[in-house]
Design an enzyme around this catalytic site. Structure first.
Site: not given
Length: 485
Positions: A217-221
């Site tokens: 999810g958004s941790t990969f941003k």
């Protein structure tokens, strides 16, 4: 000597030669294979007749062998019960040692390792019974307990690392199990315990920290942001990026919307730092379109995606798929599509940013001692796995992650008097189920001592970063406080 006698002599000589060759093959060439056979209970009985080495955390045994008055001589016990179950695994006459350190470090714990050869020769000459080596782990007992308590009844995983060395400070996976019944010398009891564990649909035996792959999810941003900064697509945290309410994707009628349905800034524009603070999907999807799949994949690889690691347990390989088309690159840039990762890998991402862009190889065994506590292998020197980013990029990412905690979706990870860097995440997975809630972090931001990754399965709220911030961030906070205090 007449001809018949000569022929009989030749046949007898050939038979003796064949017998000698066969016994040599069995005793030398096949000894390891035969010894490792699950059906070879004699080998297991021989191992049980030795004192298997202990596994130690903070001076306390989390796995040890105690003498008993039966044919097995020693009973393997786990004084902490569930708390370290996925770390230790179990050692059972009925089942063997299929999981955890009991399996991965069996040669050390049983005394069969080549590093214990001199000790075995000494034991042979003195008539002393061979005993296995003791393993002292890197785990911080307070951090382990804090992670376990904070995760509570939730299903998920918590990993904490020392960013500067790669030492694993906490490794908690829920649900857990009690290894003691499986190690019982009451074979019916052990068999029933194993049957119950192995058929449990929640898979308590699974170490979710290293062997479960999740969409990040958004941790990969933060990885996408790193790629944009490293390739020169963006210059710093204040670089302007698109932030419309909905991003049109090429080659498809599908779109990529923001979770709140609104633009991320005036005139559909925002800055990179603000995009990370509010976890703007369209901003990072736009970066994915501009970067393309291969640049995203290459940046992830620098953090360890695609690497085969052992700690010494085998770690499932985190992946970003190859040959991504434009819409797939946009989805991958926000940690969706087919991006899959372990919690350990996301802890490595946070740790790499904390450590000026340098990712250290994770490890779990701090030292190995003989039965009389002589050091066989001392604390390993830290090993650099990769330089994921430049120190300048790491510094920029740190500023952005600090702002996530100070001003954005990660406020529940804030620690009074300590500068914390973090990133929330909500990861869609099975249709109809709530998303997973994620949080990655490190602290203190100016001199990092601990990096943490938390995932709570089905702990998120569809269409919102609330899960990562409300559910996962406090768990990371508890672990960081335990290490820092």
């Amino acid at each position: 000597m007449n001809t018949p006698i000569r022929r009989i002599s030749v046949v007898i000589a050939m038979l003796f030669t064949a017998l000698l060759v066969a016994s040599t093959v069995v005793q030398f060439a096949q000894v390891k294979t035969l010894g490792a056979m699950a059906a070879n209970k004699r080998t297991l009985l021989d191992n049980y007749s030795r004192e298997r080495g202990s596994i130690i955390v903070g001076g306390q045994a989390i796995a040890k062998s105690v003498p008993v008055d039966d044919q097995y001589r020693f009973l393997r016990t786990y004084p902490q019960g569930d708390l370290y179950s996925q770390v230790t695994g179990f050692y059972s006459y009925q089942v063997g040692a299929p999981y955890g350190l009991e399996h991965a470090a069996d040669d050390l714990l049983s005394g069969d390792s080549d590093s214990l050869f001199v000790r075995r020769i000494t034991d042979l000459l003195t008539g002393r019974r061979t005993a296995g080596a003791t393993l002292e782990l890197t785990i911080d007992a307070k951090a382990q307990k804090a992670a376990d308590d904070a995760l509570g009844a939730s299903k998920g995983a918590v990993v904490a690392l020392d960013p500067k060395t790669g030492a694993i400070l906490a490794m908690v996976s829920h649900p857990q199990y009690n290894p003691n019944p499986i190690s019982s010398h009451d074979l019916n009891k052990a068999a029933n315990a194993w049957e119950k564990l192995s058929t449990d649909p929640t898979k308590p035996y699974l170490n979710r920290t290293i062997n479960q792959l999740y969409p990040p999810g958004s941790t990969f941003k933060v990885v996408t942001a790193a790629a944009a900064l490293e390739t020169g697509l963006l210059s710093d945290e204040n670089s302007e990026v698109p932030g419309p309410a909905v991003l049109d994707l090429p080659l498809t009628t599908a779109t990529l919307p923001n979770e709140n349905g609104r633009a991320c800034g005036p005139n559909n524009k925002t800055t990179l730092i603000h995009a990370l603070e509010i976890s703007c999907n369209t901003a990072f999807g736009s970066l994915g379109l501009e970067l393309g799949g291969e640049k995203i994949r290459a940046q992830a690889a620098k953090f360890g995606f695609g690497d085969s690691l052992t700690i010494p347990m085998r770690v499932s390989t985190s992946t970003v798929p190859p040959d991504l088309n434009a819409p797939q690159a946009a989805q991958s840039a926000i940690g969706q599509y087919e991006v899959k990762t372990t919690p350990l890998q996301m802890a490595m991402v946070a740790a790499g940013i904390a450590n000026q862009g340098k990712v250290m190889t994770p490890y779990l065994i701090d030292s190995v001692r003989s039965a009389n506590l002589d050091v066989i292998e001392s604390t390993p020197d830290p090993v650099e796995l990769s330089q994921a980013t430049s120190p300048e990029t790491a510094s920029t990412l740190t500023k952005m992650m600090v702002s996530v905690v100070d001003n954005g979706s990660g406020v529940r990870a804030a620690i009074p008097g300590v500068e914390v860097a973090g990133k929330t995440g909500t990861a869609q997975h099975d249709p109809g189920k709530p998303p997973h809630a994620w949080f990655i972090s490190f602290a203190p931001a100016n001199d990092p001592q601990v990096a943490v990754a938390v995932v709570v399965e089905d702990g998120g709220v569809t269409g919102s970063e609330v899960g990562g911030g409300r559910v996962a961030a406090p768990i990371a906070k508890a672990v960081m406080e335990a290490v820092l205090k």
